[in-house]
Design a protein around this motif. Sequence first.
Motif, PDB file in Angstrom:
ATOM      1  N   LEU A  95      -5.248   4.232  -7.701  1.00 20.97           N
ATOM      2  CA  LEU A  95      -4.454   3.309  -6.889  1.00 20.97           C
ATOM      3  C   LEU A  95      -4.325   1.924  -7.526  1.00 20.97           C
ATOM      4  O   LEU A  95      -3.286   1.268  -7.380  1.00 20.97           O
ATOM      5  CB  LEU A  95      -5.051   3.187  -5.484  1.00 20.97           C
ATOM      6  N   ALA A 126      -5.619   2.748  -0.030  1.00 20.41           N
ATOM      7  CA  ALA A 126      -4.477   2.004  -0.571  1.00 20.41           C
ATOM      8  C   ALA A 126      -4.501   0.544  -0.119  1.00 20.41           C
ATOM      9  O   ALA A 126      -4.199  -0.360  -0.912  1.00 20.41           O
ATOM     10  CB  ALA A 126      -3.160   2.667  -0.168  1.00 20.41           C
ATOM     11  N   LEU A 185       0.924   4.229  -2.828  1.00 23.58           N
ATOM     12  CA  LEU A 185       0.812   5.652  -2.497  1.00 23.58           C
ATOM     13  C   LEU A 185       1.974   6.436  -3.093  1.00 23.58           C
ATOM     14  O   LEU A 185       1.777   7.492  -3.703  1.00 23.58           O
ATOM     15  CB  LEU A 185       0.746   5.853  -0.982  1.00 23.58           C
ATOM     16  N   ALA A 229       0.837  -1.208   0.000  1.00 23.02           N
ATOM     17  CA  ALA A 229       0.000   0.000   0.000  1.00 23.02           C
ATOM     18  C   ALA A 229       0.869   1.255   0.000  1.00 23.02           C
ATOM     19  O   ALA A 229       0.581   2.223  -0.719  1.00 23.02           O
ATOM     20  CB  ALA A 229      -0.935  -0.008   1.207  1.00 23.02           C
TER      21      ALA A 229
END
Length: 133
Positions: free
Chosen positions: A122, A96, A82, A78
């Motif tokens: 994302l 995320a 990002l 995640a």
Amino acid sequence: MTQLASLVLDFEGLSAWIEEYRKVGSIVESAQRNKTDIVVCANTIIEVTHAGTNMPRLNWLLSQVKIEPVTAQTAKAAAKLLKDTGLHGHKYAIDATVAVTALDQPGPVAILTSDVDDLTKLCGGQRVKVIPL
């Protein structure tokens, strides 16, 4: 809806299911009839829980889904998402982890969300269909 292997519910998707919104109920019921895995990221449970949450309904719904944990590996993936998208963890951390959860599911996979732009970004246009609420 296209035959899915996995349907991921983010905060808004799970909240709408708890509150028995017809559109979400219809999508989830169709997915269940088609043997699609309904998936929730563990931190989404925290996000939907507040003083007004219907806890018996939430607990029953959670018994019907696959809950994916947020592990160190999930957190690292995640954080990379990002960084790669230029989004800040303070605002987009849970989105995320939901994206990573979706990307880790067998496909075809979709996310039920109101955060269409964020989750599309994302997921990077990868094999995740974003279904708007």
